[in-house]
Design a protein around this motif. Structure first.
Motif, PDB file in Angstrom:
ATOM      1  N   ASP A  39     -15.735   0.143  -1.822  1.00 30.40           N
ATOM      2  CA  ASP A  39     -14.645   0.395  -0.872  1.00 30.40           C
ATOM      3  C   ASP A  39     -13.388   0.896  -1.579  1.00 30.40           C
ATOM      4  O   ASP A  39     -12.664   1.748  -1.053  1.00 30.40           O
ATOM      5  CB  ASP A  39     -14.347  -0.834   0.002  1.00 30.40           C
ATOM      6  CG  ASP A  39     -14.059  -2.110  -0.770  1.00 30.40           C
ATOM      7  OD1 ASP A  39     -14.111  -2.103  -2.018  1.00 30.40           O
ATOM      8  OD2 ASP A  39     -13.794  -3.148  -0.120  1.00 30.40           O
ATOM      9  N   TYR A  66     -11.666   4.631  -0.936  1.00 32.45           N
ATOM     10  CA  TYR A  66     -10.230   4.704  -0.634  1.00 32.45           C
ATOM     11  C   TYR A  66      -9.501   5.581  -1.646  1.00 32.45           C
ATOM     12  O   TYR A  66      -8.727   6.472  -1.287  1.00 32.45           O
ATOM     13  CB  TYR A  66      -9.650   3.288  -0.627  1.00 32.45           C
ATOM     14  CG  TYR A  66      -8.143   3.215  -0.561  1.00 32.45           C
ATOM     15  CD1 TYR A  66      -7.444   3.690   0.546  1.00 32.45           C
ATOM     16  CD2 TYR A  66      -7.407   2.648  -1.606  1.00 32.45           C
ATOM     17  CE1 TYR A  66      -6.060   3.611   0.612  1.00 32.45           C
ATOM     18  CE2 TYR A  66      -6.028   2.564  -1.551  1.00 32.45           C
ATOM     19  CZ  TYR A  66      -5.360   3.049  -0.446  1.00 32.45           C
ATOM     20  OH  TYR A  66      -3.982   2.962  -0.388  1.00 32.45           O
ATOM     21  N   ALA A  99      -7.368  11.455   6.303  1.00 36.67           N
ATOM     22  CA  ALA A  99      -7.176  10.953   4.935  1.00 36.67           C
ATOM     23  C   ALA A  99      -6.956  12.096   3.952  1.00 36.67           C
ATOM     24  O   ALA A  99      -6.116  11.998   3.055  1.00 36.67           O
ATOM     25  CB  ALA A  99      -8.392  10.127   4.514  1.00 36.67           C
ATOM     26  N   THR A 123      -7.120   4.106   4.585  1.00 38.21           N
ATOM     27  CA  THR A 123      -6.772   2.765   4.104  1.00 38.21           C
ATOM     28  C   THR A 123      -8.010   2.075   3.519  1.00 38.21           C
ATOM     29  O   THR A 123      -9.140   2.458   3.817  1.00 38.21           O
ATOM     30  CB  THR A 123      -6.226   1.866   5.237  1.00 38.21           C
ATOM     31  OG1 THR A 123      -7.289   1.561   6.147  1.00 38.21           O
ATOM     32  CG2 THR A 123      -5.090   2.539   5.987  1.00 38.21           C
ATOM     33  N   VAL A 124      -7.766   1.032   2.725  1.00 35.55           N
ATOM     34  CA  VAL A 124      -8.885   0.283   2.158  1.00 35.55           C
ATOM     35  C   VAL A 124      -9.623  -0.495   3.247  1.00 35.55           C
ATOM     36  O   VAL A 124     -10.828  -0.735   3.151  1.00 35.55           O
ATOM     37  CB  VAL A 124      -8.393  -0.628   1.002  1.00 35.55           C
ATOM     38  CG1 VAL A 124      -7.593  -1.798   1.524  1.00 35.55           C
ATOM     39  CG2 VAL A 124      -9.557  -1.100   0.132  1.00 35.55           C
ATOM     40  N   LYS A 164      -9.688   9.329  -1.340  1.00 41.59           N
ATOM     41  CA  LYS A 164      -9.057   9.851  -0.120  1.00 41.59           C
ATOM     42  C   LYS A 164     -10.092  10.293   0.914  1.00 41.59           C
ATOM     43  O   LYS A 164      -9.882  11.259   1.650  1.00 41.59           O
ATOM     44  CB  LYS A 164      -8.080  10.989  -0.451  1.00 41.59           C
ATOM     45  CG  LYS A 164      -6.820  10.514  -1.163  1.00 41.59           C
ATOM     46  CD  LYS A 164      -5.852  11.644  -1.458  1.00 41.59           C
ATOM     47  CE  LYS A 164      -5.101  12.065  -0.205  1.00 41.59           C
ATOM     48  NZ  LYS A 164      -3.996  12.999  -0.525  1.00 41.59           N
ATOM     49  N   TRP A 181       0.823  -1.229   0.000  1.00 37.22           N
ATOM     50  CA  TRP A 181       0.000   0.000   0.000  1.00 37.22           C
ATOM     51  C   TRP A 181       0.846   1.262   0.000  1.00 37.22           C
ATOM     52  O   TRP A 181       0.324   2.367  -0.012  1.00 37.22           O
ATOM     53  CB  TRP A 181      -0.939   0.031   1.215  1.00 37.22           C
ATOM     54  CG  TRP A 181      -1.968  -1.041   1.179  1.00 37.22           C
ATOM     55  CD1 TRP A 181      -3.124  -1.072   0.443  1.00 37.22           C
ATOM     56  CD2 TRP A 181      -1.948  -2.277   1.914  1.00 37.22           C
ATOM     57  NE1 TRP A 181      -3.803  -2.242   0.680  1.00 37.22           N
ATOM     58  CE2 TRP A 181      -3.108  -3.001   1.567  1.00 37.22           C
ATOM     59  CE3 TRP A 181      -1.059  -2.839   2.827  1.00 37.22           C
ATOM     60  CZ2 TRP A 181      -3.408  -4.251   2.102  1.00 37.22           C
ATOM     61  CZ3 TRP A 181      -1.341  -4.085   3.356  1.00 37.22           C
ATOM     62  CH2 TRP A 181      -2.506  -4.776   2.992  1.00 37.22           C
ATOM     63  N   ALA A 194     -11.949   1.908   4.696  1.00 39.82           N
ATOM     64  CA  ALA A 194     -13.059   2.151   3.765  1.00 39.82           C
ATOM     65  C   ALA A 194     -14.179   1.146   3.991  1.00 39.82           C
ATOM     66  O   ALA A 194     -15.359   1.503   4.023  1.00 39.82           O
ATOM     67  CB  ALA A 194     -12.556   2.064   2.320  1.00 39.82           C
TER      68      ALA A 194
END
Length: 205
Positions: free
Chosen positions: A97, A101, A156, A108-109, A104, A20, A112
């Motif tokens: 999701d 993500y 985010a 993080t996913v 923003k 990531w 999300a």
């Protein structure tokens, strides 16, 4: 929350890559796998091993979605016209999701998925709490009014480690996002190399 963070970082260490691109990833300090034998596991992979790793890495990147869900995405991708690997990426990037993500709205996913399941997201004006919900080009994703000032969202928005890709149109003032077009694999800003063709080979064995 702790278990989720630990499993996320375990994926990084198992793959030996910061998948990531997060500055806190333990791979930035230790590139070997987890466990007491992690440093001795660097043997040469077979063709099957290479394909399996490519599958696990792509599946892990999207929040470590279940094997059953991932296989169903592959099955759908091979029924579509064109390159099956590219079709897989297009289907994965249209998950709700993934879009939350990418826009923003969350850091993080994994966040999300939790953000959606807690009812903070609306699609075309209606609340949707299913992370795997498939979006169409032009669908409007928005954060509910009362959720816009949450610390998670503000954190985010301030992240400098990634940008919103050009196939997602985001209005930061209104906190809305739309898929402008279905991306190709080269459009997607993966921090590491993904190999969807190897995933197709893995499942077609």
């Amino acid at each position: 929350m702790t278990k989720r963070l630990e499993s996320k970082y375990k994926i990084d260490r198992r793959m030996g890559e910061n998948i990531w691109g997060r500055p806190k990833s333990p791979v930035n300090r230790r590139e070997y796998g987890p466990g007491q034998h992690g440093q001795r596991r660097k043997g040469k992979l077979s063709d099957f091993g290479v394909q399996l790793k490519a599958k696990q890495k792509l599946r892990g990147y999207y929040g470590n979605i279940s094997e059953r869900q991932f296989r169903s995405i592959y099955d759908e991708a091979i029924r579509m016209k064109g390159d099956s690997g590219a079709n897989m990426i297009g289907l994965l990037e249209r998950r709700l999701d993934a879009v939350v993500y990418r826009a923003k709205f969350v850091p993080t996913v994994f966040a999300a998925r939790q953000f959606i399941s807690h009812g903070h997201i609306k699609v075309n004006g209606r609340r949707v709490n299913i992370a795997s919900y498939r979006l169409k080009v032009g669908d409007v994703v928005e954060i509910r009014e009362k959720s816009k000032q949450m610390n998670l969202v503000l954190e985010a928005q301030a992240l400098a480690e990634r940008d919103v890709p050009d196939y997602i149109a985001v209005d930061t003032g209104k906190m809305t996002a739309q898929i402008a077009r279905v991306p190709t694999p080269s459009d997607v800003p993966y921090p590491v190399q993904m190999q969807p063709h190897l995933v197709v080979e893995y499942y077609s064995r």
